[in-house]
Design a protein around this motif. Sequence first.
Motif, PDB file in Angstrom:
ATOM      1  N   GLY A   1       0.809  -1.220   0.000  1.00  0.00           N
ATOM      2  CA  GLY A   1       0.000   0.000   0.000  1.00  0.00           C
ATOM      3  C   GLY A   1       0.841   1.268   0.000  1.00  0.00           C
ATOM      4  O   GLY A   1       1.972   1.274   0.477  1.00  0.00           O
ATOM      5  N   THR A   2       0.262   2.313  -0.549  1.00  0.00           N
ATOM      6  CA  THR A   2       0.868   3.641  -0.489  1.00  0.00           C
ATOM      7  C   THR A   2       0.837   4.126   0.965  1.00  0.00           C
ATOM      8  O   THR A   2      -0.151   3.888   1.658  1.00  0.00           O
ATOM      9  N   ASP A   3       1.876   4.822   1.400  1.00  0.00           N
ATOM     10  CA  ASP A   3       1.845   5.375   2.770  1.00  0.00           C
ATOM     11  C   ASP A   3       0.708   6.368   2.888  1.00  0.00           C
ATOM     12  O   ASP A   3       0.401   7.083   1.942  1.00  0.00           O
ATOM     13  N   ARG A   4       0.196   6.452   4.090  1.00  0.00           N
ATOM     14  CA  ARG A   4      -0.960   7.318   4.306  1.00  0.00           C
ATOM     15  C   ARG A   4      -0.662   8.786   3.968  1.00  0.00           C
ATOM     16  O   ARG A   4      -1.486   9.467   3.370  1.00  0.00           O
ATOM     17  N   ARG A   5       0.538   9.233   4.345  1.00  0.00           N
ATOM     18  CA  ARG A   5       0.864  10.641   4.080  1.00  0.00           C
ATOM     19  C   ARG A   5       0.906  10.931   2.587  1.00  0.00           C
ATOM     20  O   ARG A   5       0.426  11.953   2.105  1.00  0.00           O
ATOM     21  N   PHE A   6       1.465   9.988   1.857  1.00  0.00           N
ATOM     22  CA  PHE A   6       1.539  10.104   0.399  1.00  0.00           C
ATOM     23  C   PHE A   6       0.124  10.078  -0.195  1.00  0.00           C
ATOM     24  O   PHE A   6      -0.190  10.812  -1.132  1.00  0.00           O
ATOM     25  N   ALA A   7      -0.732   9.249   0.405  1.00  0.00           N
ATOM     26  CA  ALA A   7      -2.127   9.163  -0.059  1.00  0.00           C
ATOM     27  C   ALA A   7      -2.843  10.495   0.135  1.00  0.00           C
ATOM     28  O   ALA A   7      -3.595  10.944  -0.735  1.00  0.00           O
ATOM     29  N   GLU A   8      -2.560  11.141   1.281  1.00  0.00           N
ATOM     30  CA  GLU A   8      -3.168  12.452   1.553  1.00  0.00           C
ATOM     31  C   GLU A   8      -2.728  13.469   0.496  1.00  0.00           C
ATOM     32  O   GLU A   8      -3.522  14.292   0.038  1.00  0.00           O
ATOM     33  N   GLU A   9      -1.455  13.377   0.121  1.00  0.00           N
ATOM     34  CA  GLU A   9      -0.916  14.268  -0.921  1.00  0.00           C
ATOM     35  C   GLU A   9      -1.644  14.045  -2.246  1.00  0.00           C
ATOM     36  O   GLU A   9      -2.075  14.973  -2.920  1.00  0.00           O
ATOM     37  N   PHE A  10      -1.766  12.771  -2.600  1.00  0.00           N
ATOM     38  CA  PHE A  10      -2.446  12.358  -3.839  1.00  0.00           C
ATOM     39  C   PHE A  10      -3.860  12.944  -3.850  1.00  0.00           C
ATOM     40  O   PHE A  10      -4.332  13.493  -4.851  1.00  0.00           O
ATOM     41  N   CYS A  11      -4.497  12.848  -2.713  1.00  0.00           N
ATOM     42  CA  CYS A  11      -5.866  13.333  -2.552  1.00  0.00           C
ATOM     43  C   CYS A  11      -5.933  14.841  -2.780  1.00  0.00           C
ATOM     44  O   CYS A  11      -6.778  15.346  -3.530  1.00  0.00           O
ATOM     45  N   LYS A  12      -5.005  15.556  -2.142  1.00  0.00           N
ATOM     46  CA  LYS A  12      -4.994  17.021  -2.268  1.00  0.00           C
ATOM     47  C   LYS A  12      -4.796  17.438  -3.714  1.00  0.00           C
ATOM     48  O   LYS A  12      -5.450  18.362  -4.199  1.00  0.00           O
ATOM     49  N   LYS A  13      -3.897  16.724  -4.392  1.00  0.00           N
ATOM     50  CA  LYS A  13      -3.625  17.073  -5.794  1.00  0.00           C
ATOM     51  C   LYS A  13      -4.860  16.844  -6.659  1.00  0.00           C
ATOM     52  O   LYS A  13      -5.153  17.633  -7.553  1.00  0.00           O
ATOM     53  N   LEU A  14      -5.580  15.779  -6.394  1.00  0.00           N
ATOM     54  CA  LEU A  14      -6.820  15.520  -7.155  1.00  0.00           C
ATOM     55  C   LEU A  14      -7.819  16.646  -6.932  1.00  0.00           C
ATOM     56  O   LEU A  14      -8.437  17.152  -7.872  1.00  0.00           O
ATOM     57  N   GLU A  15      -7.947  17.030  -5.676  1.00  0.00           N
ATOM     58  CA  GLU A  15      -8.913  18.082  -5.331  1.00  0.00           C
ATOM     59  C   GLU A  15      -8.553  19.395  -6.027  1.00  0.00           C
ATOM     60  O   GLU A  15      -9.436  20.098  -6.514  1.00  0.00           O
TER      61      GLU A  15
END
Length: 350
Positions: A307-321
């Motif tokens: 799995g992707t690390d949670r912090r990296f996932a949060e980043e991914f999420c922000k970029k999508l938004e």
Amino acid sequence: MTEQMTVQSGKTDVKNMTRDELKVWMKELGQPAFRGEQIFGWVHGTATGFDHMTNLPQSLRELLKEKGRITCHRIERVQTSRSDGTKKYLFRLEDGNAIESVFMRYKFGNSICVSTQAGCRMGCRFCASTIGGLCRNLTAAEILEEILAVQRDTGERISHVVLMGTGEPFDNYDNVSRFFRLVHDPKGLNLSLRNITVSTCGILPVMKRFGDDFPQVNLAVSLHASNGQLRSRLMPINRTYPMEELIDACREHIEKTGRRITFEYTLVKGVNDREENLTELTALLAGMNCHINLIPMNPVSERDLRGTDRRFAEEFCKKLEKKGIQATVRRELGSDIDAACGQLRLNSQK
Ligand code: SAH
């Protein structure tokens, strides 16, 4: 009626029958139709045997014991998460198969994640539920009983249901649609269809039927990739129903129902969480009434994916938004008891 599922060993499973079917059955047995209403009420409450149905005459209870049965699951194990109180149930079915369900408490009420098949034949690369293949479909009664058994055990009412446990709901649509009708009945659990969410890997002809039959039920689609080639690698179903057609079908579904779709996107480290995936995803979903639920892949010991690390996932999420796509990183409940997404399995011996 799904005859072969309702009548097993010559006995009719009253939990699998709609209220109307029960009334017809009562008439066939020479009884007044309202007995069907009474039986329906009992079965969807706490009754697990015909002797609990105290407002039925003794003679009718005897007749019911002879001709009928009531599907009930045996609780084999309950694991409670230390961190969030989530409970994972292992149920033993009457034919010896085992399934899992997960009970979660939220601010908006209690929710359950139910299985729709014993095992799964979809073969997604990151998921534990498919490792042993498919054993069989669950009946509508067996899916409903996951809710009833948990309500009996916890003494709490369940108001929300997600069909996101083991199995592919649209690979078992006849029973799943019967289940919707049963739980929605005002004399039964009386659940609002809007409180139900069904998740699919994208069996398109069935998804279309579902949109016509149950426009109020929420639809979640397992996307997990930003292009067809990658999706085929992760999810074999994409070779039958390719991603371009899936996205078209999703647009049609949104138009038909006027409702938003949720896309589930399991983040697999180094596989679908790169910058190029972001760009592709943004182009793919631009202008669509949808929401992306990002789930860092939960560990599955047999799989080499991580799995992707949670912090990296949060980043991914922000970029999508930032690019105008609504997204959230799913809060994982119950991961310390292997109850999180993709961790339920057929016959857990642990
Ligand atoms: N067959 C349906 C229902 C399964 S729902 C479907 O494919 O949608 C369970 C969700 O968890 C799906 O989106 C599934 O792809 C996802 N999932 C599977 N394995 C996972 C894992 N190891 N980590 C996180 N999510 C996973």
